[in-house]
Design a protein around this motif. Structure first.
Motif, PDB file in Angstrom:
ATOM      1  N   LYS A  25      19.904  18.389  79.234  1.00 43.38           N
ATOM      2  CA  LYS A  25      21.663  18.745  79.878  1.00 43.38           C
ATOM      3  C   LYS A  25      21.860  17.457  80.285  1.00 43.38           C
ATOM      4  CE  LYS A  25      24.358  20.352  83.981  1.00 43.38           C
ATOM      5  NZ  LYS A  25      24.610  20.251  84.814  1.00 43.38           N
ATOM      6  N   GLY A  26      22.886  17.446  79.274  1.00 39.28           N
ATOM      7  CA  GLY A  26      23.249  16.169  78.981  1.00 39.28           C
ATOM      8  C   GLY A  26      23.215  15.782  77.896  1.00 39.28           C
ATOM      9  N   THR A  27      21.930  15.983  77.243  1.00 43.60           N
ATOM     10  CA  THR A  27      21.796  15.337  75.413  1.00 43.60           C
ATOM     11  C   THR A  27      22.822  16.347  74.652  1.00 43.60           C
ATOM     12  OG1 THR A  27      19.835  17.193  75.673  1.00 43.60           O
ATOM     13  CG2 THR A  27      19.561  14.796  76.884  1.00 43.60           C
ATOM     14  N   GLY A  28      22.021  15.700  73.458  1.00 41.32           N
ATOM     15  CA  GLY A  28      22.537  15.997  72.444  1.00 41.32           C
ATOM     16  C   GLY A  28      23.206  14.921  71.551  1.00 41.32           C
ATOM     17  N   LEU A  29      24.203  15.419  70.935  1.00 45.77           N
ATOM     18  CA  LEU A  29      24.902  14.040  70.165  1.00 45.77           C
ATOM     19  C   LEU A  29      24.799  13.027  71.003  1.00 45.77           C
ATOM     20  CD1 LEU A  29      26.113  13.478  67.375  1.00 45.77           C
ATOM     21  CD2 LEU A  29      28.261  13.724  67.781  1.00 45.77           C
ATOM     22  N   GLY A  30      24.743  13.241  71.929  1.00 42.57           N
ATOM     23  CA  GLY A  30      25.175  11.752  72.662  1.00 42.57           C
ATOM     24  C   GLY A  30      23.326  11.100  72.600  1.00 42.57           C
ATOM     25  N   VAL A  60      21.489  10.953  70.897  1.00 42.05           N
ATOM     26  CA  VAL A  60      20.853  10.488  69.485  1.00 42.05           C
ATOM     27  C   VAL A  60      21.822   9.558  70.003  1.00 42.05           C
ATOM     28  CG1 VAL A  60      21.732  11.309  66.995  1.00 42.05           C
ATOM     29  CG2 VAL A  60      20.959  12.582  68.574  1.00 42.05           C
ATOM     30  N   MET A  61      22.731   9.257  70.312  1.00 39.87           N
ATOM     31  CA  MET A  61      24.029   7.773  69.785  1.00 39.87           C
ATOM     32  C   MET A  61      23.230   6.721  71.225  1.00 39.87           C
ATOM     33  SD  MET A  61      25.596   8.805  67.184  1.00 39.87           S
ATOM     34  CE  MET A  61      27.415   7.156  67.515  1.00 39.87           C
ATOM     35  N   ARG A  62      22.746   7.763  72.248  1.00 39.04           N
ATOM     36  CA  ARG A  62      22.822   6.626  73.262  1.00 39.04           C
ATOM     37  C   ARG A  62      21.165   6.033  73.103  1.00 39.04           C
ATOM     38  NH1 ARG A  62      25.105   9.825  75.849  1.00 39.04           N
ATOM     39  NH2 ARG A  62      22.917  11.325  76.782  1.00 39.04           N
ATOM     40  N   GLY A  91      21.025  12.712  63.994  1.00 40.21           N
ATOM     41  CA  GLY A  91      20.335  11.780  64.777  1.00 40.21           C
ATOM     42  C   GLY A  91      19.966  11.318  62.856  1.00 40.21           C
ATOM     43  N   MET A  92      19.734  12.185  61.493  1.00 33.57           N
ATOM     44  CA  MET A  92      19.345  11.546  60.321  1.00 33.57           C
ATOM     45  C   MET A  92      20.493  10.843  59.967  1.00 33.57           C
ATOM     46  SD  MET A  92      16.791  11.329  60.306  1.00 33.57           S
ATOM     47  CE  MET A  92      16.003  10.543  58.561  1.00 33.57           C
ATOM     48  N   GLY A  93      21.628  11.788  60.480  1.00 33.61           N
ATOM     49  CA  GLY A  93      23.056  10.546  59.988  1.00 33.61           C
ATOM     50  C   GLY A  93      23.118   9.435  60.630  1.00 33.61           C
ATOM     51  N   VAL A  94      22.816   9.070  61.344  1.00 37.98           N
ATOM     52  CA  VAL A  94      23.275   7.932  62.856  1.00 37.98           C
ATOM     53  C   VAL A  94      22.345   6.798  61.965  1.00 37.98           C
ATOM     54  CG1 VAL A  94      22.477   6.564  64.110  1.00 37.98           C
ATOM     55  CG2 VAL A  94      23.728   8.486  64.639  1.00 37.98           C
ATOM     56  N   GLN A 139       7.378   8.472  72.106  1.00 37.96           N
ATOM     57  CA  GLN A 139       7.929   7.149  71.738  1.00 37.96           C
ATOM     58  C   GLN A 139       9.234   6.577  71.697  1.00 37.96           C
ATOM     59  OE1 GLN A 139       4.782   3.739  70.529  1.00 37.96           O
ATOM     60  NE2 GLN A 139       4.593   3.867  72.873  1.00 37.96           N
ATOM     61  N   PHE A 140       9.943   7.876  70.623  1.00 38.77           N
ATOM     62  CA  PHE A 140      11.002   7.999  70.394  1.00 38.77           C
ATOM     63  C   PHE A 140      12.256   8.743  71.470  1.00 38.77           C
ATOM     64  CE2 PHE A 140      14.127   9.389  67.259  1.00 38.77           C
ATOM     65  CZ  PHE A 140      14.186   8.614  66.578  1.00 38.77           C
ATOM     66  N   SER A 141      12.611   8.063  72.162  1.00 35.18           N
ATOM     67  CA  SER A 141      13.566   8.508  72.895  1.00 35.18           C
ATOM     68  C   SER A 141      14.555   9.189  72.948  1.00 35.18           C
ATOM     69  CB  SER A 141      14.051   7.089  73.439  1.00 35.18           C
ATOM     70  OG  SER A 141      14.637   5.945  72.787  1.00 35.18           O
TER      71      SER A 141
END
Length: 417
Positions: free
Chosen positions: A213-218, A220-222, A353-356, A408-410
């Motif tokens: 909950k609360g994840t997704g694009l956010g 990825v960006m964090r 994710g790969m966009g970032v 380890q990939f948070s």
């Protein structure tokens, strides 16, 4: 039952076929992608002469594309995650083909800058969609190998572009050459639309990994992991953009090589790197998926040494030999840099994710052409290529802080039972 019927159980042969056909089609599109990009570098001396452009202004023609391309990476990834890969791949390919054709009717620097910027929009929608297509149509265990094969076609395109473009420019002129490659883009787009397989079932491609909950694009960006790999990709991608943009002009102007021979000598490093990028994906999947630093750092340091030797070469042949070795070794390292996020990101967010991550790589596309053009204008080609040595060493230092293993990939994800 077959893949087209959406069944959840597929034979291993069907799974392999889905991956193989997908990778093959995407390789074809990436080749056209890079031919369309690299042809501008080959045409720069002629465009510069026709419009009386300085080296810095010529560099801006590459940077204008790269800046817009960079800005489209995350939006392109979000759109791919939301709407799927197939439709976006087609829209992207058709847009960039249109603006490739329009390049051939440009009437000055301003029009070229606008057209190449819009070309960047078309191509900027493509990477996120291509990674999404790979994630949906491969299993996680072979994903870096598949991505490596797809990305190897970047170097294949960079390698064959001078061989194709140089004779076309001599025969048709630079304007007509852009029209010919635009037509090739439309043709490969038709094949992609007709032949791209359907996605694998979720339990095979990893789509049953869901977000907390609360994840997704956010999330990825964090994610610090995503941005660390973006920074690593930025420093190491300076090499590719810098060499692709300025080696043709260097060979023509400093070494006095003919246009055809320049095309051949510019092609060799890209073709070698094509093979090593593919090999790098296989090595990463089989031996280094939990030891990315051990894989990447030595390769980047060896690349930096080879670039020093390239600058010290006293002939065009020696320059090309060391450039080829440097790009070959860098090609091996690239799938350590991109293989980890490709393997670790869930398919549901791999586009964004790969966009970032690709934003980092395209910052290099913005900086390298114009910075190197400035260094050539103010100092020399030696100073310009020296910049690439420094950024490659910086990449090795950044690699010290990237995560070693997928766990380890948070990102804040969990697997369904």
């Amino acid at each position: 039952m077959g893949l087209a019927e959406g069944t959840s159980t597929l034979a291993p042969a069907q799974i392999r076929k889905t991956a193989t056909v997908t990778v093959g089609l995407l390789m074809g599109v990436w080749v056209i992608d890079y031919v369309d990009r690299v042809m501008m570098a080959v045409a720069l001396p002629f465009i510069g002469e026709e419009f009386a452009l300085t080296k810095t202004e010529q560099g801006w023609l590459i940077t204008a594309f790269s800046l817009v391309y960079l800005l489209c990476q995350v939006p392109g990834g979000i759109l791919a995650d939301k709407f799927g890969a197939r439709r976006q791949l087609m829209v992207s390919l058709l847009l960039w083909s249109v603006f490739t054709a329009l390049t051939g009717i440009a009437w000055g620097l301003a029009s070229l800058l606008v057209i190449r910027a819009l070309f960047g929009v078309g191509q900027g929608l493509f990477p996120g969609a291509s990674f999404k297509a790979i994630a949906e149509r491969t299993t996680p265990a072979v994903r870096a190998t598949a991505a490596g094969a797809m990305l190897a076609s970047n170097q294949l395109g960079a390698g064959v572009a001078p061989l194709i473009v140089a004779p076309l420019i001599l025969a048709l002129g630079w304007r007509h050459t852009f029209w010919v490659t635009a037509a090739a883009g439309v043709a490969i787009g038709v094949l992609l639309w007709k032949l791209l397989p359907k996605a694998l079932p979720a339990h095979l491609n990893g789509s049953d990994v869901v977000q907390d909950k609360g994840t997704g694009l956010g999330a990825v960006m964090r994610s610090p992991s995503v941005w660390k790999f973006a920074a690593l990709f930025c420093t190491t991608n300076m090499l590719g953009y810098g060499l692709i943009t300025w080696v043709p002009s260097y060979l023509l102007e400093e070494r006095g090589i003919s246009l055809i021979n320049t095309g051949v000598m510019s092609a060799i490093p890209g073709l070698v790197a094509c093979a090593t990028v593919f090999l790098g994906g296989w090595l990463f999947d089989h031996f280094f998926h939990d030891r990315v630093r051990l894989y990447v750092i030595p390769l980047l340091l060896v690349t930096a040494v080879l670039l020093v030797l390239m600058l010290m070469a006293d002939s065009a042949v020696g320059f090309t030999v060391y450039q080829t070795l440097a790009m070959g070794v860098a090609g091996l390292s690239s799938m350590g840099i991109l293989g980890m996020p490709v393997r670790a990101l869930p398919p549901a967010v791999i586009g964004s994710g790969m966009g970032v991550v690709n934003v980092g790589g395209q910052v290099a596309g913005v900086l390298a052409p114009v910075l190197m053009g400035f260094l050539v204008d103010k100092f020399s080609y030696t100073a310009a290529f020296g910049l690439l040595i420094a950024t490659t060493v910086l990449g090795a230092l950044i690699a010290l802080i990237v995560p070693q293993r997928p766990e380890q990939f948070s990102l804040g994800t969990k697997e369904l039972a």
